[in-house]
Design an enzyme around this catalytic site. Structure first.
Site, short mmCIF file in Angstrom:
data_model
loop_
_atom_site.label_atom_id
_atom_site.label_comp_id
_atom_site.label_asym_id
_atom_site.label_seq_id
_atom_site.Cartn_x
_atom_site.Cartn_y
_atom_site.Cartn_z
N ASP A 1 45.55 83.27 96.00
CA ASP A 1 45.63 82.22 94.91
C ASP A 1 46.38 81.03 95.68
O ASP A 1 47.21 81.21 96.56
CB ASP A 1 46.69 82.72 93.83
N HIS B 1 43.08 89.32 96.94
CA HIS B 1 42.83 90.29 95.81
C HIS B 1 41.51 89.91 95.03
O HIS B 1 40.95 88.69 95.38
CB HIS B 1 44.11 90.09 94.93
N ARG C 1 38.12 94.36 79.83
CA ARG C 1 39.33 93.86 80.33
C ARG C 1 39.85 92.62 80.25
O ARG C 1 38.96 91.62 80.17
CB ARG C 1 39.43 94.25 81.88
O1 LIG Z 1 41.88 89.48 86.49
C1 LIG Z 1 42.56 89.78 87.42
O2 LIG Z 1 43.26 90.84 87.52
C2 LIG Z 1 42.92 88.87 88.64
C3 LIG Z 1 42.59 87.41 88.28
C4 LIG Z 1 42.66 86.48 89.52
O3 LIG Z 1 42.91 86.69 90.70
C5 LIG Z 1 42.93 85.19 89.30
O4 LIG Z 1 42.81 84.70 87.98
O5 LIG Z 1 43.02 84.08 90.02
FE LIG Z 2 43.85 85.33 91.59
#
Ligand SMILES: O=C(O)CCC(=O)C(=O)O
Ligand SMILES: [Fe+2]
Length: 187
Positions: free
Chosen positions: A64, A119, A129
């Site tokens: 991020d 991630h 989800r």
């Molecule tokens: O939905 C998730 O668990 C991760 C989402 C994500 O990494 C983001 O929105 O930057």
């Molecule tokens: Fe993310």
């Protein structure tokens, strides 16, 4: 965090996040269930380890760009982190807890003491989800640089100063998975 790092200004990070002209955003992600192998409606990309169904990458690998990420999902697993290239560790979903990621900007502001984590999110075979993600970001004009305590002769500045506006536009000019902080390295 600033206290833990023994910074003279214990609100060094929170002041930036709380600024009235801050650029923080809230994102809602929705990942439909992927179903079982053989289900013609499912975008089958890979079988999950327990072979109970199929999973697909719902949100590709990335870090991020902001300072801090606070995430909560609806109790369905899917988030994974990678501490080592190509090795994915599932983060069990806990609907009563928040998951916090360090973002690229905080990595730069701590001169690499806190590392932004790579991630991704994979879909769940049986249940859809949802995740609710708050990205704490500085104001556009904010200068991103390490406080003096974080830079020493033994640990010189890893990144050149930049504004959040500059980092944000670099992020959107690159691909999701690119490690853009490397472009701001001093050497
Ligand atoms: O939905 C998730 O668990 C991760 C989402 C994500 O990494 C983001 O929105 O930057
Ligand atoms: Fe993310």
């Amino acid at each position: 965090m600033a206290e833990g790092l023994s910074l003279a200004n214990a609100s060094a990070f929170s002041e930036i996040i709380r600024a009235v002209d801050g650029d923080s955003v809230l994102r809602l992600n929705y990942y439909p269930r992927t179903g079982c192998a053989g289900d013609p409606r499912s975008p089958v990309l890979f079988r999950n380890k327990r072979r109970e169904g199929v999973s697909a990458v719902g949100f590709g690998e990335h870090s991020d760009p902001q300072m801090l990420t606070v995430l909560r999902s609806n109790g369905v697993d899917g988030l994974q982190i990678s501490l080592e290239d190509g090795v994915w560790i599932p983060v069990p979903s806990d609907p009563s807890a928040f998951w916090v990621n360090v973002g690229d900007t905080l990595q730069a502001m701590t001169n690499g003491r806190f590392m932004s984590v790579r991630h991704r999110a994979v879909t769940n075979p049986h249940e859809s989800r949802m995740s609710m993600v708050y990205f704490a970001a500085p104001p556009l004009h904010a200068q991103i640089m390490s406080p003096p305590e974080m830079v020493t002769p033994q640990r010189p500045a890893l990144y050149r100063p930049f504004t959040w506006a500059e980092y944000k536009s670099t992020t959107y000019s690159l691909r999701l998975g690119d490690t853009r902080l490397n472009l701001f390295k001093t050497a």
